[in-house]
Write an enzyme that holds these catalytic residues in place. Structure first.
Site, PDB file in Angstrom:
ATOM      1  N   GLY B 215      41.778  38.558  44.121  1.00  0.00           N
ATOM      2  CA  GLY B 215      42.471  39.372  42.953  1.00  0.00           C
ATOM      3  C   GLY B 215      43.619  38.660  42.516  1.00  0.00           C
ATOM      4  O   GLY B 215      43.821  37.568  42.281  1.00  0.00           O
ATOM      5  N   SER B 216      44.589  39.533  42.194  1.00  0.00           N
ATOM      6  CA  SER B 216      45.982  39.008  41.254  1.00  0.00           C
ATOM      7  C   SER B 216      46.588  37.986  41.834  1.00  0.00           C
ATOM      8  O   SER B 216      47.349  37.151  41.238  1.00  0.00           O
ATOM      9  CB  SER B 216      46.817  40.002  41.121  1.00  0.00           C
ATOM     10  N   VAL B 217      46.607  37.743  43.309  1.00  0.00           N
ATOM     11  CA  VAL B 217      47.288  36.871  43.939  1.00  0.00           C
ATOM     12  C   VAL B 217      46.916  35.227  43.533  1.00  0.00           C
ATOM     13  O   VAL B 217      47.660  34.519  43.495  1.00  0.00           O
ATOM     14  CB  VAL B 217      47.255  36.639  45.497  1.00  0.00           C
ATOM     15  N   PHE B 218      45.788  35.420  42.703  1.00  0.00           N
ATOM     16  CA  PHE B 218      45.035  34.133  42.408  1.00  0.00           C
ATOM     17  C   PHE B 218      45.632  33.757  41.017  1.00  0.00           C
ATOM     18  O   PHE B 218      45.665  32.635  40.580  1.00  0.00           O
ATOM     19  CB  PHE B 218      43.485  34.384  42.107  1.00  0.00           C
ATOM     20  N   LYS B 219      46.471  34.790  40.243  1.00  0.00           N
ATOM     21  CA  LYS B 219      47.240  34.372  39.249  1.00  0.00           C
ATOM     22  C   LYS B 219      48.190  33.194  39.526  1.00  0.00           C
ATOM     23  O   LYS B 219      48.598  32.504  38.280  1.00  0.00           O
ATOM     24  CB  LYS B 219      48.049  35.587  38.593  1.00  0.00           C
TER      25      LYS B 219
END
Lengths: 414, 477
Positions: B215-219
């Site tokens: 999810g967004s932690v991959f940003k």
């Protein structure tokens, strides 16, 4: 002559000490199986002393070295068998005793080995006996340990192949002395092929290999023809490949050798347990009674070398190999000094068969070559093997005696 | 006859070679094969090890402060393995054959030889120890874990499914590693079948072997790629409509919020998907793949205990636009372990360098106190430059200060973090939070996942905050 007796006595003393120390340890560590077992076991010492004494008196010119080396090996076998399966020790003692008797008998008989040469229709008689014995297992045979190659007479099981070993060697020696032409070699090739195929069908791969290689050795010594020998090795390779695809039991052995980890709880269980034991021993061994050779299957017969490796370490097992090396040396020495070509070829055959058997089983249990079930001469538990080992030794002794006595006669005549 | 004699001599040489080759092979076996044999995983078939285990008092497992995590005691003439803090440590420590006959797992399995005292024992040492009565004890394994921190993390997760990984970003020491739900290793033997068949997979160490979409932690990784390969992107002003259309596919923002014109910084704070998709498309597939690879998202992380292989399926050159868009917001086919995400945070904390994570601090002989084995911190990966790391750190500080991660704030300490809410086909979203603190001089990096927990900012951030607070209150220097 006097020197021999002195060194012999010295070696005998060491063998006594090893025996006493080892069995004291075992009696202390493991409860002895009743007091009778102790008596029987200790009877080994007077027995070998008596055999030694008899040998010195009867055959002052004989191959006493071979006998003393066999004392050491049977002793190591007794120690390990008592260690892993104490209830077998009395039977083993009886086999050793019978072995000694046959040793002396065959020493006498083999002195007159020219009888076997002069026998009329000898070749046909030897071949007939060999094939009758081998084929009898098809009809009356009993399967023991995965191979159908045993005959049972009133509770005693014998392996006809062990007897055929010697008869076939005599046949080859007799035949090869006279016949060295191409067509004769083909005859031998066909006969050997028949014998090998019988063993392969009986699932006795070790025996098949022994007969084949022994024939090659005798062929080489008799004909000096490297072409036949190398052709023989090429055929061995082809035969191996063909039987790999033809016979399931051959495939299993070769696969277990190439990758012992493929099926540890099943097909490769034996070899892996053997390797664990040898690894546990390391260079110095765990010490007698301190290891766990009981985890190895059929440890008292085929895998006794792994048990020795575990408890006596690599040092102990190398000592065993070196003793066999010396036996091989003495055997070929007998061949070298033999009076005639027939005697020399018999000695070559016996020594080759013996040495190849040692190499096959030791190489098998350490995974140097594919494992085939043969016994370690003198050390493994088992009657057939013990008796045939002593007969082999007796015959070598007889051939040596004939030569020595003729030399003596020669000396007295002039 | 002369030929015969020569041939017999040749035969002698041949047989001698055969016999000496046996001796040669035996020596080779004892020198090289033997060690492989004893240490190989096939040694479970070697009953000698089990036999030896019975004779030897198995060594203890301790935390970094000397607290006992596993020990052996003789009760009624029988050796009993005890795990005082049972469930909180179960998935890391594992269990020994003493508890469950069929095998072992975790640290108990990885350091079996050490715990049985079987390393560095040459025959002379062994003899000396046997005479001195020392050979009867295995060696102690001291871990990098902090018992208090582990318990705090375990309690913070409570009865929710998930995992917490905390590590020291400067050394790679794992300070806490929790997987929930867990089991009590003390009663494992009795409950084996129920535990193995549990629908919640209680015996799976989610921290190292659980694979989740990030999810967004991959940003953080998308931003790393942008800052490294196309730094000019970040000065652009983006248009946020609450959704974005890629190749005819409509991808929604969280809650479909339209921010209108928005700069990159703000987009990072609020975790705006449509902006990151635009960034990802501009960075390009090979750059994004490259950066994921540099962060170790292409296989298993080397570690003391088994880890699952992270997955970043390669994006096709043609027709891969949608997959690239999904990948740049950590959706689609990417799968990572919580340990990997903690390492990602530690890269930002440690000037772009990921230290190799480890659990075993040292192995000690309990009687002499000798250190027998020791792990020294080593560099593992270096995905970004110190400059890029510093820029991302400022962005992550903003997330906690005014963005989606405000729940992770700790009074008096600057926290840097990033939330994630990973959509997944199996029910509610997974809640992620990765962070480190203090931002100026990071001492701890944490990743938290709560399976089907909801949003990262609401569910995962408070847990991470509690863990960091507990650690920094005792290790503030």
């Amino acid at each position: 002559m006097e020197e021999y007796v002195k060194t012999g006595a010295k070696a005998l003393r060491n063998i006594f000490w090893i025996f006493i120390i080892a069995f004291m340890l075992l009696f202390i560590y493991h409860k002895p199986q009743g007091i009778n077992t102790i008596y029987y076991t200790l009877a080994f010492l007077p027995l070998i002393y008596f055999a030694y004494y008899l040998h010195v008196r009867l055959f002052p010119m004989g191959e006493i070295q071979l006998l003393i080396l066999s004392f050491f090996l049977t002793e190591m076998g007794m120690i390990m068998i008592y260690r892993v399966a104490p209830y077998l020790i009395i039977k083993q003692m009886i086999w050793i005793f019978v072995g000694f008797i046959l040793y002396f008998m065959f020493s006498y008989i083999s002195k007159y080995y020219d009888f076997f040469y002069n026998l009329k229709y000898g070749n046909y008689i030897y071949l007939a006996i060999s094939f009758i014995l081998l084929l009898s297992t098809f009809i009356f045979g009993k399967e023991i340990g995965g191979a159908k190659n045993w005959l049972t007479f009133g509770g005693v099981s014998i392996q006809p192949a062990e007897i055929v070993k010697i008869i076939y060697i005599i046949f080859l020696a007799r035949y090869l002395k006279e016949h060295k032409e191409k067509k004769d070699i083909i005859t031998i090739a066909i006969l050997t092929f028949l014998i090998v195929i019988i063993f392969v069908i009986e699932k006795d791969l070790g025996m098949a290999l022994l007969f084949y290689l022994t024939t090659l050795c005798m062929l080489f010594v008799a004909t000096s023809n490297l072409l036949y020998t190398s052709l023989g090795m090429v055929f061995l390779g082809f035969g191996g490949i063909i039987s790999y695809f033809l016979f399931n039991h051959v495939r299993v052995r070769i696969e277990a050798w190439l990758n012992p980890w493929m099926d540890v709880p099943g097909k490769t269980y034996q070899i892996v347990q053997s390797l664990f034991a040898i690894g546990a021993g390391g260079f110095f061994g765990t010490g007698l009674g301190m290891g766990h050779p009981e985890y190895i299957p059929v440890v008292a017969s085929d895998f006794i070398f792994s048990a020795i490796s575990e408890e006596f370490g690599m040092l102990g097992s190398v000592a065993i190999i070196l003793v066999y090396l010396v036996i091989m040396y003495r055997g070929l020495r007998v061949a070298l000094n033999a009076e005639d070509e027939f005697g020399a070829l018999i000695a070559v055959g016996l020594t080759s068969m013996f040495s190849l058997q040692v190499f096959t089983i030791i190489g098998g249990v350490i995974k140097f070559i594919p494992l085939t079930g043969v016994t370690l001469p003198f050390v493994s538990y088992g009657g057939s093997s013990m008796i045939m080992s002593f007969i082999t030794l007796g015959m070598l002794n007889g051939i040596a005696l004939r030569e020595e006595e003729n030399v003596e006669q020669f000396k007295t005549q002039y | 006859m002369n030929n015969l004699k020569r041939n017999i001599k040749i035969l002698f040489v041949v047989f001698s070679v055969l016999f000496f080759s046996l001796i040669g092979y035996l020596s080779y076996f004892q020198l090289y094969e033997r060690n492989k044999l004893i240490t190989s995983s096939y040694s479970v078939y070697n009953k000698r090890l089990i036999e030896q285990e019975k004779k030897i008092l198995r060594g203890s497992i301790l935390d970094r402060n000397g607290n006992i995590l596993a020990k052996s005691e003789i009760i009624n003439n029988e050796q009993v393995r005890q795990y005082p803090d049972g469930p909180a440590f179960a998935n890391v420590i594992g269990y020994s054959r003493r508890i469950y006959q069929q095998g072992s797992a975790g640290i108990e399995n990885a350091y079996d030889k050490e715990l049985l005292g079987m390393i560095n024992k040459d025959p002379m040492t062994f003899l000396r120890e046997t005479i001195l009565g020392k050979g009867q004890r295995g060696d102690n394994v001291i871990l990098t874990l902090d018992k208090n921190l582990q318990n705090v993390a375990y309690n913070a997760l409570g009865d929710r499914k998930g995992a917490v990984v905390a590590l020291d970003p400067k050394t790679g020491e794992v300070l806490a590693m929790v997987s929930s739900p867990s089991y009590d290793p003390n009663t494992l033997g009795k409950n084996w079948n129920t535990l193995m068949n549990s629908p919640d997979a209680v015996m799976l160490n989610r921290a190292t072997q659980g694979l989740f979409p990030p999810g967004s932690v991959f940003k953080i990784i998308t931003t790393s790629a942008a800052l490294t390969y196309k730094p000019e992107i970040l000065n652009q002003i983006f248009d946020s409509k609450g959704y974005i259309v890629v190749d005819g596919n409509k991808i929604n923002d969280y809650g479909n919020i339209a921010y209108g014109t928005i700069d990159f910084k703000k987009a990072f704070y609020v975790s705006c998907n449509s902006v990151f998709i635009q960034v990802g498309l501009e960075v390009g597939r090979s750059n994004l793949e490259n950066m994921a690879d540099k962060y170790g998202i292409n296989g298993a992380i080397p570690f003391d205990i088994p880890t699952a292989a992270n997955q970043f399926p390669s994006i096709p050159v043609f027709g891969g636009k949608v997959q690239l868009a999904e990948s740049s917001i950590g959706q689609g086919k990417i799968l990572v372990t919580p340990l990997t995400m903690a390492l990602m945070a530690s890269a930002v904390a440690n000037d772009g360098v990921i230290m190799k994570p480890y659990l075993m601090k040292y192995v000690q002989d309990p009687l002499s106190g000798d250190i027998l084995e020791k792990t020294t911190p080593t560099k593992y990966l270096n995905p970004i430059s110190p400059d890029v790391a510093n820029k991302i750190k400022q962005l992550m500080v903003g997330v906690v200060r005014e963005g989606t991660g405000t729940a992770a704030q700790i009074p008096g300490i600057t926290v840097a973090g990033k939330t994630g809410t990973a959509e997944n086909p199996h029910g509610k979203s997974h809640a992620w939070f990765v962070c480190f603190a203090p931002a100026e001089n990071p001492k701890i990096a944490v990743s938290v996942i709560v399976e089907n927990g909801g949003t990262g900012g609401d569910v995962a951030a408070p847990i991470a905050s509690e863990v960091m607070k507990a650690y920094l209150s005792t290790n503030s220097k």
